[in-house]
Design a protein around this motif. Structure first.
Motif, PDB file in Angstrom:
ATOM      1  N   GLN A 118       0.831  -1.213   0.000  1.00 28.17           N
ATOM      2  CA  GLN A 118       0.000   0.000   0.000  1.00 28.17           C
ATOM      3  C   GLN A 118       0.862   1.259   0.000  1.00 28.17           C
ATOM      4  OE1 GLN A 118      -3.071  -0.961  -0.640  1.00 28.17           O
ATOM      5  NE2 GLN A 118      -2.206  -2.971  -0.206  1.00 28.17           N
ATOM      6  N   GLY A 119       2.158   1.107   0.151  1.00 29.20           N
ATOM      7  CA  GLY A 119       3.063   2.253   0.143  1.00 29.20           C
ATOM      8  C   GLY A 119       3.340   2.847   1.507  1.00 29.20           C
ATOM      9  N   ALA A 120       2.969   2.148   2.562  1.00 30.43           N
ATOM     10  CA  ALA A 120       3.226   2.638   3.917  1.00 30.43           C
ATOM     11  C   ALA A 120       4.716   2.523   4.242  1.00 30.43           C
ATOM     12  CB  ALA A 120       2.413   1.832   4.936  1.00 30.43           C
ATOM     13  N   ARG A 121       5.172   3.382   5.139  1.00 34.71           N
ATOM     14  CA  ARG A 121       6.527   3.275   5.696  1.00 34.71           C
ATOM     15  C   ARG A 121       6.405   2.407   6.937  1.00 34.71           C
ATOM     16  NH1 ARG A 121       8.509   8.672   7.287  1.00 34.71           N
ATOM     17  NH2 ARG A 121       6.399   8.769   8.032  1.00 34.71           N
ATOM     18  N   VAL A 122       6.907   1.202   6.868  1.00 35.74           N
ATOM     19  CA  VAL A 122       6.671   0.201   7.912  1.00 35.74           C
ATOM     20  C   VAL A 122       7.898   0.027   8.798  1.00 35.74           C
ATOM     21  CG1 VAL A 122       6.039  -2.205   8.371  1.00 35.74           C
ATOM     22  CG2 VAL A 122       5.042  -1.008   6.401  1.00 35.74           C
ATOM     23  N   VAL A 123       7.637   0.080  10.098  1.00 33.17           N
ATOM     24  CA  VAL A 123       8.640  -0.248  11.109  1.00 33.17           C
ATOM     25  C   VAL A 123       8.091  -1.440  11.886  1.00 33.17           C
ATOM     26  CG1 VAL A 123       9.861   0.527  13.185  1.00 33.17           C
ATOM     27  CG2 VAL A 123       9.417   2.142  11.317  1.00 33.17           C
ATOM     28  N   VAL A 124       8.899  -2.477  12.024  1.00 31.98           N
ATOM     29  CA  VAL A 124       8.510  -3.664  12.784  1.00 31.98           C
ATOM     30  C   VAL A 124       9.350  -3.710  14.045  1.00 31.98           C
ATOM     31  CG1 VAL A 124       8.523  -6.193  12.827  1.00 31.98           C
ATOM     32  CG2 VAL A 124       7.848  -4.988  10.748  1.00 31.98           C
ATOM     33  N   THR A 125       8.687  -3.849  15.193  1.00 30.98           N
ATOM     34  CA  THR A 125       9.413  -4.055  16.441  1.00 30.98           C
ATOM     35  C   THR A 125       8.990  -5.394  17.036  1.00 30.98           C
ATOM     36  OG1 THR A 125       7.784  -2.955  17.868  1.00 30.98           O
ATOM     37  CG2 THR A 125       9.500  -1.575  16.905  1.00 30.98           C
ATOM     38  N   ASP A 126       9.923  -6.041  17.675  1.00 37.92           N
ATOM     39  CA  ASP A 126       9.624  -7.318  18.328  1.00 37.92           C
ATOM     40  C   ASP A 126      10.639  -7.509  19.442  1.00 37.92           C
ATOM     41  OD1 ASP A 126       9.396 -10.257  18.895  1.00 37.92           O
ATOM     42  OD2 ASP A 126       8.015 -10.147  17.192  1.00 37.92           O
ATOM     43  N   GLY A 132      14.277  -8.020   1.418  1.00 42.50           N
ATOM     44  CA  GLY A 132      14.133  -7.220   0.211  1.00 42.50           C
ATOM     45  C   GLY A 132      13.018  -6.186   0.276  1.00 42.50           C
ATOM     46  N   LEU A 133      12.171  -6.280   1.272  1.00 39.50           N
ATOM     47  CA  LEU A 133      11.097  -5.294   1.415  1.00 39.50           C
ATOM     48  C   LEU A 133      11.628  -4.066   2.161  1.00 39.50           C
ATOM     49  CD1 LEU A 133       7.979  -7.467   2.349  1.00 39.50           C
ATOM     50  CD2 LEU A 133       8.614  -6.532   0.119  1.00 39.50           C
ATOM     51  N   PRO A 134      11.117  -2.886   1.835  1.00 41.36           N
ATOM     52  CA  PRO A 134      11.566  -1.672   2.519  1.00 41.36           C
ATOM     53  C   PRO A 134      10.943  -1.540   3.905  1.00 41.36           C
ATOM     54  CG  PRO A 134       9.884  -1.127   0.911  1.00 41.36           C
ATOM     55  CD  PRO A 134      10.149  -2.595   0.780  1.00 41.36           C
ATOM     56  N   VAL A 135      11.483  -2.296   4.845  1.00 39.13           N
ATOM     57  CA  VAL A 135      10.969  -2.336   6.210  1.00 39.13           C
ATOM     58  C   VAL A 135      12.119  -2.047   7.157  1.00 39.13           C
ATOM     59  CG1 VAL A 135       9.921  -3.815   7.990  1.00 39.13           C
ATOM     60  CG2 VAL A 135       9.196  -4.038   5.602  1.00 39.13           C
ATOM     61  N   GLU A 136      11.853  -1.235   8.172  1.00 39.43           N
ATOM     62  CA  GLU A 136      12.837  -0.980   9.220  1.00 39.43           C
ATOM     63  C   GLU A 136      12.534  -1.932  10.381  1.00 39.43           C
ATOM     64  OE1 GLU A 136      13.812   2.449  12.533  1.00 39.43           O
ATOM     65  OE2 GLU A 136      12.963   3.080  10.616  1.00 39.43           O
ATOM     66  N   TYR A 137      13.577  -2.540  10.944  1.00 40.14           N
ATOM     67  CA  TYR A 137      13.400  -3.488  12.039  1.00 40.14           C
ATOM     68  C   TYR A 137      14.054  -2.974  13.310  1.00 40.14           C
ATOM     69  CZ  TYR A 137      12.248  -6.618   8.222  1.00 40.14           C
ATOM     70  OH  TYR A 137      11.676  -7.178   7.113  1.00 40.14           O
ATOM     71  N   VAL A 138      13.338  -3.138  14.427  1.00 38.80           N
ATOM     72  CA  VAL A 138      13.884  -2.878  15.757  1.00 38.80           C
ATOM     73  C   VAL A 138      13.632  -4.173  16.525  1.00 38.80           C
ATOM     74  CG1 VAL A 138      13.721  -1.502  17.860  1.00 38.80           C
ATOM     75  CG2 VAL A 138      13.342  -0.420  15.620  1.00 38.80           C
ATOM     76  N   LEU A 139      14.681  -4.963  16.703  1.00 35.10           N
ATOM     77  CA  LEU A 139      14.516  -6.287  17.302  1.00 35.10           C
ATOM     78  C   LEU A 139      15.130  -6.336  18.683  1.00 35.10           C
ATOM     79  CD1 LEU A 139      15.311  -8.368  14.104  1.00 35.10           C
ATOM     80  CD2 LEU A 139      13.095  -7.543  14.934  1.00 35.10           C
ATOM     81  N   GLY A 140      14.539  -7.173  19.521  1.00 34.31           N
ATOM     82  CA  GLY A 140      15.013  -7.319  20.890  1.00 34.31           C
ATOM     83  C   GLY A 140      14.380  -6.321  21.841  1.00 34.31           C
ATOM     84  N   GLU A 141      13.552  -5.442  21.312  1.00 34.24           N
ATOM     85  CA  GLU A 141      12.915  -4.425  22.174  1.00 34.24           C
ATOM     86  C   GLU A 141      11.804  -3.700  21.413  1.00 34.24           C
ATOM     87  OE1 GLU A 141      15.492  -1.070  23.014  1.00 34.24           O
ATOM     88  OE2 GLU A 141      16.355  -1.154  21.014  1.00 34.24           O
TER      89      GLU A 141
END
Length: 183
Positions: free
Chosen positions: A35-43, A59-68
């Motif tokens: 859909q063109g959203a700027r996605v940040v995934v946290t886990d 390969g997807l334009p996703v930012e990850y914040v892992l461990g917190e």
């Protein structure tokens, strides 16, 4: 406030809280990116623990914040999609509420934006069987299960009428002989 259409998600900063190890957040992340959203995934889990899920999103334009999870990510989001495993008592969800950031689950987005009629099958037993029962005549209908498929369904909605709970304004037209032949 929820966006009014999938197009309204374009360019929005969406935080997906909880990718999950069983693929729970995968499809919503993929859909949001489409859909063109700027996605940040946290886990809270590490990259090692989430490796299979992360591999599917490679390969997807996703930012990850892992461990917190981080309060700044919560405050910066325009919409939060929370994993069902995330407890409602999470302090990060409280920060979102205090910051007036809408919190939804993937099913909320599905119900909001699916253009097809939606029916839910409920009950203690027989849900899988009810949706898997093929029509005795293999009729093609304009009703399909799940969000719309380009191909018409090959299962008659009338055969499922006893198990269908109406969720969104669709009432099945049924013939008694079709229903009786499958019960």
């Amino acid at each position: 406030m929820l966006p009014s259409s999938p197009a309204a998600l374009r360019g929005k900063h969406i935080l997906v809280m909880g990718l999950g190890t069983k693929g729970g957040g995968l499809e919503v992340v993929k859909w949001l990116v489409r859909q063109g959203a700027r996605v940040v995934v946290t886990d809270q889990k590490s990259g090692t623990e989430l490796a299979p899920s992360l591999a599917e999103l490679r390969g997807l334009p996703v930012e990850y914040v892992l461990g917190e999870h981080r309060a700044d990510d919560v405050r910066a989001a325009e919409l939060i999609v929370r994993n069902p495993a995330m407890p409602r008592e999470s302090p990060f969800l409280h920060i979102a509420a205090e910051s007036n950031v809408p919190i939804v689950m993937d099913t909320t987005l599905f119900f909001q934006f699916c253009p097809a009629p939606i029916a839910g099958v409920t009950g203690t037993r027989g849900k899988s069987t009810a949706v898997a029962v093929p029509s005795p005549r293999k009729t093609r209908t304009r009703f399909s299960f799940g969000c719309p498929s380009p191909q018409p369904a090959t299962r008659s909605s009338a055969t499922l009428a006893p198990a269908i709970a109406i969720v969104k304004g669709w009432v099945p037209q049924q013939r008694e002989e079709s229903v009786a032949s499958t019960v």
